[in-house]
Enzyme design. Structure first.
Site, PDB file in Angstrom:
ATOM      1  N   SER B  16       0.840  -1.202   0.000  1.00 29.53           N
ATOM      2  CA  SER B  16       0.000   0.000   0.000  1.00 29.53           C
ATOM      3  C   SER B  16       0.875   1.251   0.000  1.00 29.53           C
ATOM      4  O   SER B  16       0.542   2.258  -0.628  1.00 29.53           O
ATOM      5  CB  SER B  16      -0.966  -0.016   1.179  1.00 29.53           C
ATOM      6  OG  SER B  16      -0.251  -0.088   2.397  1.00 29.53           O
ATOM      7  N   ARG B  45      -4.344 -10.484  -0.573  1.00 23.92           N
ATOM      8  CA  ARG B  45      -4.918 -11.665   0.052  1.00 23.92           C
ATOM      9  C   ARG B  45      -6.407 -11.457   0.293  1.00 23.92           C
ATOM     10  O   ARG B  45      -7.205 -12.340   0.133  1.00 23.92           O
ATOM     11  CB  ARG B  45      -4.202 -11.934   1.386  1.00 23.92           C
ATOM     12  CG  ARG B  45      -4.155 -13.389   1.747  1.00 23.92           C
ATOM     13  CD  ARG B  45      -3.087 -13.674   2.774  1.00 23.92           C
ATOM     14  NE  ARG B  45      -2.588 -12.454   3.425  1.00 23.92           N
ATOM     15  CZ  ARG B  45      -1.540 -12.437   4.225  1.00 23.92           C
ATOM     16  NH1 ARG B  45      -0.879 -13.541   4.475  1.00 23.92           N
ATOM     17  NH2 ARG B  45      -1.138 -11.323   4.786  1.00 23.92           N
ATOM     18  N   LYS B 105      13.688 -10.244   1.643  1.00 25.51           N
ATOM     19  CA  LYS B 105      15.060 -10.599   2.025  1.00 25.51           C
ATOM     20  C   LYS B 105      15.261 -12.092   2.175  1.00 25.51           C
ATOM     21  O   LYS B 105      16.284 -12.635   1.817  1.00 25.51           O
ATOM     22  CB  LYS B 105      15.454  -9.882   3.314  1.00 25.51           C
ATOM     23  CG  LYS B 105      14.493 -10.156   4.462  1.00 25.51           C
ATOM     24  CD  LYS B 105      14.246  -8.925   5.304  1.00 25.51           C
ATOM     25  CE  LYS B 105      13.236  -8.032   4.617  1.00 25.51           C
ATOM     26  NZ  LYS B 105      12.680  -6.984   5.464  1.00 25.51           N
ATOM     27  N   GLU B 129      16.638  -3.738  -3.836  1.00 27.07           N
ATOM     28  CA  GLU B 129      17.121  -2.718  -2.898  1.00 27.07           C
ATOM     29  C   GLU B 129      16.344  -2.727  -1.592  1.00 27.07           C
ATOM     30  O   GLU B 129      16.906  -2.526  -0.507  1.00 27.07           O
ATOM     31  CB  GLU B 129      17.051  -1.340  -3.562  1.00 27.07           C
ATOM     32  CG  GLU B 129      17.526  -0.188  -2.720  1.00 27.07           C
ATOM     33  CD  GLU B 129      19.008  -0.261  -2.388  1.00 27.07           C
ATOM     34  OE1 GLU B 129      19.305  -0.619  -1.236  1.00 27.07           O
ATOM     35  OE2 GLU B 129      19.864   0.017  -3.250  1.00 27.07           O
ATOM     36  N   GLY B 134      15.586  -1.311   4.373  1.00 28.48           N
ATOM     37  CA  GLY B 134      14.438  -0.496   3.971  1.00 28.48           C
ATOM     38  C   GLY B 134      14.778   0.601   2.993  1.00 28.48           C
ATOM     39  O   GLY B 134      15.212   0.340   1.874  1.00 28.48           O
ATOM     40  N   ILE B 136      17.123   2.856   2.964  1.00 28.34           N
ATOM     41  CA  ILE B 136      18.522   3.249   2.757  1.00 28.34           C
ATOM     42  C   ILE B 136      19.038   2.583   1.489  1.00 28.34           C
ATOM     43  O   ILE B 136      18.961   1.365   1.377  1.00 28.34           O
ATOM     44  CB  ILE B 136      19.407   2.787   3.942  1.00 28.34           C
ATOM     45  CG1 ILE B 136      18.817   3.230   5.281  1.00 28.34           C
ATOM     46  CG2 ILE B 136      20.832   3.277   3.770  1.00 28.34           C
ATOM     47  CD1 ILE B 136      19.522   2.608   6.495  1.00 28.34           C
ATOM     48  N   ASP B 201      16.200 -12.477  10.754  1.00 28.48           N
ATOM     49  CA  ASP B 201      15.983 -11.403   9.776  1.00 28.48           C
ATOM     50  C   ASP B 201      17.300 -10.699   9.446  1.00 28.48           C
ATOM     51  O   ASP B 201      17.630 -10.461   8.275  1.00 28.48           O
ATOM     52  CB  ASP B 201      14.968 -10.403  10.365  1.00 28.48           C
ATOM     53  CG  ASP B 201      14.762  -9.204   9.480  1.00 28.48           C
ATOM     54  OD1 ASP B 201      14.122  -9.344   8.419  1.00 28.48           O
ATOM     55  OD2 ASP B 201      15.267  -8.113   9.832  1.00 28.48           O
ATOM     56  N   LYS B 205      19.626 -10.459   5.787  1.00 25.32           N
ATOM     57  CA  LYS B 205      20.158  -9.228   5.182  1.00 25.32           C
ATOM     58  C   LYS B 205      21.678  -9.284   5.096  1.00 25.32           C
ATOM     59  O   LYS B 205      22.287  -8.848   4.114  1.00 25.32           O
ATOM     60  CB  LYS B 205      19.703  -8.021   6.008  1.00 25.32           C
ATOM     61  CG  LYS B 205      18.189  -7.815   5.955  1.00 25.32           C
ATOM     62  CD  LYS B 205      17.727  -6.859   7.051  1.00 25.32           C
ATOM     63  CE  LYS B 205      16.218  -6.670   7.038  1.00 25.32           C
ATOM     64  NZ  LYS B 205      15.726  -6.034   8.267  1.00 25.32           N
ATOM     65  N   GLY B 302       9.105  -0.128   7.536  1.00 26.53           N
ATOM     66  CA  GLY B 302       7.965   0.780   7.476  1.00 26.53           C
ATOM     67  C   GLY B 302       7.422   0.879   6.067  1.00 26.53           C
ATOM     68  O   GLY B 302       8.107   0.570   5.099  1.00 26.53           O
TER      69      GLY B 302
END
Lengths: 436, 436
Positions: B16, B45, B105, B129, B134, B136, B201, B205, B302
């Site tokens: 979104s 979904r 990721k 990217e 996020g 950056i 997580d 990365k 975010g």
């Protein structure tokens, strides 16, 4: 595939750094670019002053024009500075269909509109990452990394000399003139420091940053520029007392009715990350409407840091010349057939320092036992902190910092320490990195 | 030129955000990319839970496969997460010759080798990217901005939830479990926080960062991973007493005999910039042999920050599809014929806060005169600090911070203040920016 042939204008600080980096890292650079980069010609003001620079394989001259006109040269790297001769040479290279890489911020800020329009007519690339903030890839970040954003503002510490002076004034309580003299002795500041301390250099860079952030033509003459020579030691102290740092910032911001373009000393709250960028380092804070704040930090000047940006531009040019657009940048940065099979170390073989926390009974000989175990396994201690024992239990926390140690050895030591009667709980260990 | 047609898989947080950013900034994005980007189809979904998201112009479905197979779609944006269905959909898109942008990721860390090799065979782009840190642009910085360097090591705060927890433990003296529960209430941490707090997580990365830094295949199963659940409040306090901060870092480093790949809590000296990256923010410190240290900082997660990276990837794809390699990235970021003629403001119209320093005679009425002048020109004062008067001269420094004020008004005020008999030296004024 034939290497791309490059001609270098200027073998001074940045030029010699570029030669060194291209030679030293030629293997990695080729694996990334998909093709070699070969320095075939170079011009220097004085060929007798090259010292021990390895210029093998390069045709040397004191006439920059010869390099530009050299029919073998496909890409010109302009590192002579200034805006008169540099402009002529760059335009001439473009007219001959040669690509250009430059670190010349004044040239781009003052003549960029002309140069880019000529380059576009001729279908050649002009790359200038090294012109702003040295080795920090800030042009690429804004021009390609933040393209989804409406950029609201940016603020940068983009002159290392000025930042060094302000940092020294704060840390050592010295006056401006005094620190400037030292910076000149150290070679950070030119004999004529006007460009640095009066903000002209920062204004050149801000001109470029504002254009790529907002999509406006380069307008150096519209930048308000105020230097740091009027800042006194008292101001630095008072600002600190109020919770601020004084930084020489270049600021570009959208406002009602237009865009602000200004270089001036600025108080910023000390808790901001950019307020803690000290010494000769640079940082640029960019605010995009989608991403929010991002910051880019690193060396803004110097021989190899600037060369890092020059070479990145060369790789960009070579990738564009060499590969299909779809494969321009390899997924994993290096060409798929040039990945390395170097092994990943087991953690036992990794060396770091450690923070150790133990809970011990406060009785004689405990520390001797522990330190003996550590010594037997070649683990040396950097600091020990023993907290007051608990009055009821006579248990106390002991905290130790070790020097670098093989993790396998440390694990052995912890096993032995935990088997001591006087050590009550498992040892907590956290790795410690100096990150420098 | 026809816009590039994009199909979106997933309309959750990042999906979104991507819709909002593409719609809101479509003018700027088109000026940068040289061509429009049009969302023509999207899969979610549950189509009933889209709220007030503007999905006009998009064919909506609950079947992701329909979007992949939609013949109009040229680029697939995969934002559904997970590694099973996502892998199938991405490979199917590639097989149909469609370009792919993904923020996933886990997918890249676990299946990237397969996906990239398939993409290379089919000559399509796969951009990711948004998969690391996020908003950056860290992939771009390493893969394109530092290509001249042999990268020695990198260390990153690459999980915002973990960093938020450690920051709260330090600032508020709270225990891990307590802060985690709050992070879950605030929506920073998932109901199952394992991926964040146990380092999985971050390991995904780090796998990606290590590959693009060193040119090695993706090797997620070789990452040593240790979480932060074992860190106690005591450790945070003791580390602080010793001059360190505890951060959850992903570290990749060249060492003798191989490469270190590890995620674990780490003490770092508090004076390092990265030690001061707090809350949910991310930062990656990269050390190259030529450039030295560079650091990249910003929001690591975010909705719109991640969308910022997704859209940047889309612009990369569109530029590659649209322009000659020589003109892929416009010199000034926006297409040469799409620059804006918005004006640069005069300094009189710029609004900032100010630091003012005056030297005054310590006699009654001085402050009243000064504050009256400021009030008459609509300048309100945020703080005043008056230093002890000098015993001999009865002169004292007065320091004031103003709220934001039009610079023209401030200059008028200074003129009037300097004409007061009791004000001895010219007023020093330094602009103050909050930079947030």
């Amino acid at each position: 595939m034939e290497p791309v042939k490059v001609g270098l204008l200027g073998l001074g600080t940045v030029g010699s750094g570029t030669v060194r980096v291209l030679k030293r890292n030629s293997d990695e650079i080729t694996r990334r670019a998909g093709r070699g980069i070969e320095l075939v010609a170079a011009a220097a003001r004085n060929l007798d002053s090259l010292g021990d620079l390895d210029v093998s394989g390069m045709r040397l001259t004191e006439e920059a024009l010869e390099v530009v006109d050299d029919p073998e040269v496909q890409v010109i790297v302009e590192l002579i500075g200034g805006t008169t001769l540099a402009r002529e040479l760059v335009l001439r290279a473009i007219d001959q269909g040669k690509h250009v890489v430059t670190a010349n911020k004044a040239l781009i800020a003052l003549h960029g509109n002309e140069i880019f329009s000529r380059a576009q007519e001729r279908g050649v690339m002009v790359a200038f990452e090294a012109a702003v903030a040295g080795g920090i890839p800030i042009i690429k970040a804004i021009r390609e990394g933040l393209t989804g954003n409406r950029i609201e503002w940016l603020a940068g510490i983009i002159n290392g000399t000025g930042n060094f002076i302000l940092t020294e004034m704060r840390d050592k309580g010295r006056e401006f003139a005094d620190v400037l003299a030292e910076a000149q002795r150290l070679g950070y500041a030119e004999a004529d420091p006007t460009f640095d301390v009066e903000g002209v250099d920062a204004a050149h860079k801000l001109t470029i940053l504002a254009s790529i952030a907002f999509g406006i033509p380069l307008q150096f003459d519209r930048v308000y520029t105020e230097g740091i020579s009027g800042i006194s030691r008292d101001d630095v102290v008072y600002a600190n007392e109020l919770g601020y740092r004084i930084k020489h910032l270049g600021i570009a911001r959208r406002a009602n009715g237009g865009i602000e373009l200004r270089v001036h000393p600025t108080l910023i709250p000390e808790r901001r990350l950019i307020a803690n960028v000290d010494g000769v380092l640079n940082a640029v804070l960019v605010w995009g409407d989608a991403v929010g704040p991002t910051l880019y930090y690193g060396p803004g000047a110097g021989s190899e840091p600037t060369a890092s940006a020059v070479v990145a531009d060369l790789v960009d040019v070579v990738r564009a010349l060499t590969t299909d657009p779809e494969n321009r940048v390899p997924h994993l940065a290096f060409q798929a057939d040039a990945l390395s099979d170097v092994s990943i170390l087991s953690m036992d073989d990794v060396q770091t320092a450690f923070y150790l926390r133990l809970r011990v009974l406060d009785r004689p000989g405990v520390m001797a036992d522990i330190t003996r175990i550590l010594a037997d396994l070649d683990i040396s201690i950097e600091a020990i902190m023993q907290k007051e024992p608990d009055e009821d239990t006579q248990e106390a926390d002991v905290i130790m910092l070790t020097h670098q140690v093989r993790e396998g050895n440390l694990n052995q030591a912890i096993g032995r320490i935990e088997s001591l009667d006087s050590v009550i709980t498992p040892v907590t260990r956290i790795r410690l990195e100096n990150l420098k």
